[in-house]
Design a protein around this motif. Structure first.
Motif, PDB file in Angstrom:
ATOM      1  N   HIS A  79      34.599  31.446  37.699  1.00  0.00           N
ATOM      2  CA  HIS A  79      33.867  33.077  37.622  1.00  0.00           C
ATOM      3  C   HIS A  79      34.868  33.605  36.765  1.00  0.00           C
ATOM      4  O   HIS A  79      35.697  34.359  37.557  1.00  0.00           O
ATOM      5  N   HIS A  81      35.152  36.598  33.306  1.00  0.00           N
ATOM      6  CA  HIS A  81      34.434  37.237  32.031  1.00  0.00           C
ATOM      7  C   HIS A  81      35.527  37.563  31.059  1.00  0.00           C
ATOM      8  O   HIS A  81      35.968  38.811  30.888  1.00  0.00           O
ATOM      9  N   LYS A 148      31.768  33.666  30.777  1.00  0.00           N
ATOM     10  CA  LYS A 148      30.362  34.055  30.665  1.00  0.00           C
ATOM     11  C   LYS A 148      30.249  35.002  29.459  1.00  0.00           C
ATOM     12  O   LYS A 148      31.154  35.993  29.124  1.00  0.00           O
ATOM     13  N   HIS A 247      25.091  35.958  39.910  1.00  0.00           N
ATOM     14  CA  HIS A 247      25.548  37.091  40.553  1.00  0.00           C
ATOM     15  C   HIS A 247      24.731  37.722  41.500  1.00  0.00           C
ATOM     16  O   HIS A 247      23.742  38.366  41.441  1.00  0.00           O
ATOM     17  N   HIS A 270      29.662  36.190  44.290  1.00  0.00           N
ATOM     18  CA  HIS A 270      30.111  37.442  44.943  1.00  0.00           C
ATOM     19  C   HIS A 270      29.820  37.296  46.396  1.00  0.00           C
ATOM     20  O   HIS A 270      30.487  37.192  47.340  1.00  0.00           O
ATOM     21  N   ASP A 322      36.956  36.361  39.079  1.00  0.00           N
ATOM     22  CA  ASP A 322      36.048  37.327  38.423  1.00  0.00           C
ATOM     23  C   ASP A 322      36.683  38.124  37.439  1.00  0.00           C
ATOM     24  O   ASP A 322      36.430  39.238  37.069  1.00  0.00           O
TER      25      ASP A 322
END
Ligand SMILES: [Zn+2]
Length: 417
Positions: A79, A81, A148, A247, A270, A322
């Motif tokens: 996960h 970004h 992502k 999410h 999450h 994350d």
């Protein structure tokens, strides 16, 4: 043929075992070989065993002496970004002054400020910045990263982000697994339902036809996409043959975990606010929870997800960074392991399983990566310690000695004095 023999690992942490995500007590079984070795041909592991056994079959091989250090599969970050422009230093300072994430977002900071910068950046500029992030991941021992989109929020800007992810995959040693997150936030000056229609009718068909993503994700949260909107988008994504991640339940227990179960999503991520009902629903549908302790830590919260209950319920828990500019500006899996053990009471072995083989399974790559077994890619790291628990124990500084992807050394401190 290119042959490599790794010898004299104090612990060769193989995670050899069943070909599925590990649950309950299996999460503590790392299948460690003491004074272990590994033989690699053309980037693929062909044998693991004691150093003595491996050395016998290694006459033609280039030798890598692990020198009594720990050898671990490359971390799999399920996960992240990693593509965005700029940073969120101003938000960081405001939080340090006591403002909350939600207050900052309402005042024009948060995701929206990154969207504006990302839209203004060219594909080349985004690529250059993301390449730097890729190198950070590598320096932390991570060799696979889920990536992502979600800071574009227009058709063209989402496609731009996904093309950057594709280029990262082609031009950096890290494998990036692309996820379409067009439903990351509702753009300014757009009605929510109108934007949901745009995601479903314009973005998803292009993403699917250009094969720019393997997964579709939605930020299911109050003020972002509610359960009904999330269901609509994810159902459409499923029809386009994308797999699902969500999410879910980060700021409120809004039913995101249950929606993940209903849609048979691969993961729900999450879960800070998920209760026992959400846990039971995920168990019934085989959804993997992806826990993101870095975002709890960086937001200054102490509200960590219920990792122990999830493990005891038999969920195949995953830990990820994350990595993003707002709520979790860290690419460091060792830092996440430290948080998993100290804040969520996971055992060090469970945290290793959650960041390697279980994470690989959550990205549909459990038969290629995530453990050191014959037939798998030789993606591994050598850590400058003797016991794998030290990776989570000493925190806040790099213990990486070297990193290999497909048997190729990419980062090495071996020649440094
Ligand atoms: Zn995220």
């Amino acid at each position: 043929m290119n042959s490599l023999a790794v010898l004299h690992a104090s612990q060769l942490v193989t995670l050899a075992g069943s070909k599925r995500p590990r649950v309950r007590s299996e999460m503590s079984e790392l299948a460690i070989i003491h004074d272990g070795g590994m033989l690699v041909h053309d980037g693929i592991i062909v044998a693991i065993g004691s150093s003595a056994q491996i050395e016998k079959g290694a006459r033609q091989s280039e030798l890598v002496d692990a020198g009594g250090r720990v050898v671990l599969p490359g971390f799999v970050d399920a996960h992240a970004h990693p593509v965005f422009a700029g940073n969120r230093l101003d938000d960081f300072e405001l939080r340090a002054r006591g403002e909350t994430y939600e207050q900052i977002a309402a005042a024009g900071g948060g995701i929206w400020s990154t969207v504006e910068k990302t839209r203004a950046a060219s594909e080349a500029e985004l690529f250059d910045q993301a390449k730097k992030h890729a190198n950070w991941f590598l320096k932390c021992g991570t060799t696979t990263v889920e990536a992502k989109s979600g800071y574009g929020l227009t058709l063209e800007d989402e496609l731009k982000m996904l093309r950057v992810i594709r280029r990262l995959n082609e031009e950096t040693p890290i494998e990036f697994v692309p996820t379409f997150l067009g439903a990351h936030a509702i753009p300014r000056a757009r009605r929510a339902d109108e934007y949901v229609d745009l995601v479903i009718n314009e973005m998803l068909p292009r993403v699917a036809s250009e094969k720019l993503a393997e997964f579709c994700d939605v930020f299911c949260e109050r003020g972002y996409f509610d359960i009904e909107q999330s269901r609509k988008i994810l159902t459409a994504a499923k029809k386009s043959e994308l797999k699902l991640r969500i999410h879910a339940d980060q700021l409120t227990n809004s039913g995101g975990a249950k929606l993940a179960a209903e849609l048979e999503a691969t993961t729900a991520d999450h879960l800070e606010k998920t209760d026992e009902n959400g846990i039971a629903a995920m168990k019934a549908s085989g959804v993997q929870p992806v826990l993101l302790p870095g975002s709890v830590y960086a937001l200054g919260s102490t509200d960590y997800p219920r990792a122990r209950e999830m493990i005891e319920a038999g969920l195949a828990v995953v830990i990820a960074t994350d990595f993003n500019p707002g709520s979790s500006p860290s690419p460091s899996m060792p830092m996440m392991l430290s948080l998993a053990c100290t804040q969520m009471k996971m055992r060090p072995a469970e945290a290793i399983t959650a960041s390697t083989i279980n994470a690989a399974c959550s990205l549909n790559r459990g038969d290629e990566i995530g453990s050191l077994e014959p037939g798998k890619l030789a993606n591994f790291s050598i850590f400058d310690c003797e016991d794998y628990r030290e990776i989570a124990y000493w925190f806040g500084f790099p213990q990486i000695h070297s990193v290999y992807v497909r048997g190729r050394p990419l980062l090495s401190r071996a020649n440094e004095t």
